[in-house]
Design a protein around this motif. Structure first.
Motif, PDB file in Angstrom:
ATOM      1  N   ARG A  11       6.491  -0.990  -2.876  1.00 45.58           N
ATOM      2  CA  ARG A  11       5.237  -1.710  -3.093  1.00 45.58           C
ATOM      3  C   ARG A  11       5.014  -1.846  -4.596  1.00 45.58           C
ATOM      4  N   GLU A  12       4.834  -3.075  -5.055  1.00 43.42           N
ATOM      5  CA  GLU A  12       4.547  -3.374  -6.454  1.00 43.42           C
ATOM      6  C   GLU A  12       3.302  -4.242  -6.493  1.00 43.42           C
ATOM      7  N   GLY A  13       2.160  -3.632  -6.727  1.00 38.81           N
ATOM      8  CA  GLY A  13       0.897  -4.378  -6.701  1.00 38.81           C
ATOM      9  C   GLY A  13       0.669  -4.982  -5.336  1.00 38.81           C
ATOM     10  N   GLY A  14       0.470  -6.285  -5.278  1.00 44.61           N
ATOM     11  CA  GLY A  14       0.235  -6.983  -4.018  1.00 44.61           C
ATOM     12  C   GLY A  14       1.495  -7.409  -3.303  1.00 44.61           C
ATOM     13  N   THR A  15       2.654  -7.046  -3.853  1.00 43.17           N
ATOM     14  CA  THR A  15       3.925  -7.445  -3.247  1.00 43.17           C
ATOM     15  C   THR A  15       4.633  -6.241  -2.639  1.00 43.17           C
ATOM     16  N   LEU A  16       5.097  -6.403  -1.408  1.00 42.05           N
ATOM     17  CA  LEU A  16       5.906  -5.404  -0.743  1.00 42.05           C
ATOM     18  C   LEU A  16       7.321  -5.967  -0.652  1.00 42.05           C
ATOM     19  N   ARG A  17       8.254  -5.357  -1.394  1.00 41.86           N
ATOM     20  CA  ARG A  17       9.639  -5.834  -1.438  1.00 41.86           C
ATOM     21  C   ARG A  17      10.496  -5.055  -0.446  1.00 41.86           C
ATOM     22  N   LEU A  18      11.159  -5.795   0.442  1.00 40.27           N
ATOM     23  CA  LEU A  18      12.048  -5.191   1.426  1.00 40.27           C
ATOM     24  C   LEU A  18      13.484  -5.472   1.017  1.00 40.27           C
ATOM     25  N   SER A  19      14.366  -4.511   1.299  1.00 40.16           N
ATOM     26  CA  SER A  19      15.768  -4.703   0.934  1.00 40.16           C
ATOM     27  C   SER A  19      16.687  -4.003   1.932  1.00 40.16           C
ATOM     28  N   GLY A  20      17.950  -4.404   1.914  1.00 42.70           N
ATOM     29  CA  GLY A  20      18.961  -3.800   2.775  1.00 42.70           C
ATOM     30  C   GLY A  20      18.927  -4.343   4.189  1.00 42.70           C
ATOM     31  N   TRP A  31       9.292   1.937  10.603  1.00 43.15           N
ATOM     32  CA  TRP A  31       8.174   1.260  11.250  1.00 43.15           C
ATOM     33  C   TRP A  31       6.819   1.721  10.721  1.00 43.15           C
ATOM     34  N   ARG A  32       6.511   2.995  10.845  1.00 43.88           N
ATOM     35  CA  ARG A  32       5.192   3.480  10.435  1.00 43.88           C
ATOM     36  C   ARG A  32       4.987   3.380   8.926  1.00 43.88           C
ATOM     37  N   PRO A  33       5.930   3.881   8.086  1.00 40.56           N
ATOM     38  CA  PRO A  33       5.677   3.799   6.640  1.00 40.56           C
ATOM     39  C   PRO A  33       5.600   2.357   6.118  1.00 40.56           C
ATOM     40  N   LEU A  34       6.390   1.460   6.687  1.00 35.26           N
ATOM     41  CA  LEU A  34       6.360   0.075   6.225  1.00 35.26           C
ATOM     42  C   LEU A  34       5.063  -0.619   6.614  1.00 35.26           C
ATOM     43  N   THR A  35       4.619  -0.432   7.851  1.00 38.54           N
ATOM     44  CA  THR A  35       3.376  -1.076   8.261  1.00 38.54           C
ATOM     45  C   THR A  35       2.184  -0.490   7.510  1.00 38.54           C
ATOM     46  N   GLU A  36       2.228   0.787   7.172  1.00 37.80           N
ATOM     47  CA  GLU A  36       1.163   1.378   6.349  1.00 37.80           C
ATOM     48  C   GLU A  36       1.189   0.792   4.935  1.00 37.80           C
ATOM     49  N   ALA A  37       2.381   0.668   4.354  1.00 38.68           N
ATOM     50  CA  ALA A  37       2.515   0.116   2.997  1.00 38.68           C
ATOM     51  C   ALA A  37       2.096  -1.348   2.945  1.00 38.68           C
ATOM     52  N   ALA A  38       2.206  -2.042   4.080  1.00 39.03           N
ATOM     53  CA  ALA A  38       1.860  -3.470   4.119  1.00 39.03           C
ATOM     54  C   ALA A  38       0.357  -3.714   4.103  1.00 39.03           C
ATOM     55  N   LYS A  39      -0.432  -2.695   4.408  1.00 39.22           N
ATOM     56  CA  LYS A  39      -1.886  -2.872   4.417  1.00 39.22           C
ATOM     57  C   LYS A  39      -2.359  -3.247   3.017  1.00 39.22           C
ATOM     58  N   GLY A  40      -3.008  -4.377   2.910  1.00 39.26           N
ATOM     59  CA  GLY A  40      -3.518  -4.853   1.632  1.00 39.26           C
ATOM     60  C   GLY A  40      -2.514  -5.627   0.802  1.00 39.26           C
ATOM     61  N   ALA A  41      -1.258  -5.690   1.240  1.00 37.53           N
ATOM     62  CA  ALA A  41      -0.259  -6.477   0.507  1.00 37.53           C
ATOM     63  C   ALA A  41      -0.547  -7.961   0.694  1.00 37.53           C
ATOM     64  N   GLU A  42      -0.293  -8.732  -0.330  1.00 40.22           N
ATOM     65  CA  GLU A  42      -0.477 -10.175  -0.257  1.00 40.22           C
ATOM     66  C   GLU A  42       0.811 -10.887   0.136  1.00 40.22           C
ATOM     67  N   THR A  43       1.960 -10.291  -0.249  1.00 38.96           N
ATOM     68  CA  THR A  43       3.254 -10.940  -0.045  1.00 38.96           C
ATOM     69  C   THR A  43       4.282  -9.933   0.439  1.00 38.96           C
ATOM     70  N   LEU A  44       5.096 -10.342   1.413  1.00 40.76           N
ATOM     71  CA  LEU A  44       6.287  -9.594   1.801  1.00 40.76           C
ATOM     72  C   LEU A  44       7.478 -10.340   1.223  1.00 40.76           C
ATOM     73  N   ASP A  45       8.175  -9.726   0.300  1.00 41.94           N
ATOM     74  CA  ASP A  45       9.337 -10.345  -0.353  1.00 41.94           C
ATOM     75  C   ASP A  45      10.593  -9.890   0.373  1.00 41.94           C
ATOM     76  N   LEU A  46      11.259 -10.825   1.044  1.00 43.00           N
ATOM     77  CA  LEU A  46      12.469 -10.517   1.816  1.00 43.00           C
ATOM     78  C   LEU A  46      13.745 -10.879   1.069  1.00 43.00           C
TER      79      LEU A  46
END
Length: 71
Positions: A11-20, A31-46
């Motif tokens: 998580r970097e500010g409003g962006t949640l970067r996923l990799s691998g 599942w649980r840590p990612l969905t928790e980290a996504a709360k309040g994120a503006e962007t999911l960067d794939l």
């Protein structure tokens, strides 16, 4: 990063970067840590995702349901 890279997120500010690999093998532990980290994120960067199966796609959609748009 190759298709064998382990799944990770950062998580970097409003962006949640996923990799691998986001697949059946990795989705359960993320599942649980990612969905928790996504709360309040503006962007999911794939851009760092190297493999995505239907289970991984479901995880991404669940994270996006927290209000972030997918890029």
């Amino acid at each position: 990063m190759d298709a064998a890279s382990p799944a990770a997120f950062q998580r970097e500010g409003g962006t949640l970067r996923l990799s691998g690999r986001l697949d059946t093998e990795t989705a359960g532990r993320l599942w649980r840590p990612l969905t928790e980290a996504a709360k309040g994120a503006e962007t999911l960067d794939l851009s760092g995702v190297t493999l995505l199966d239907t289970t991984g796609a479901t995880l991404v959609l669940e994270a996006a349901a927290q209000g972030a748009r997918i890029e």
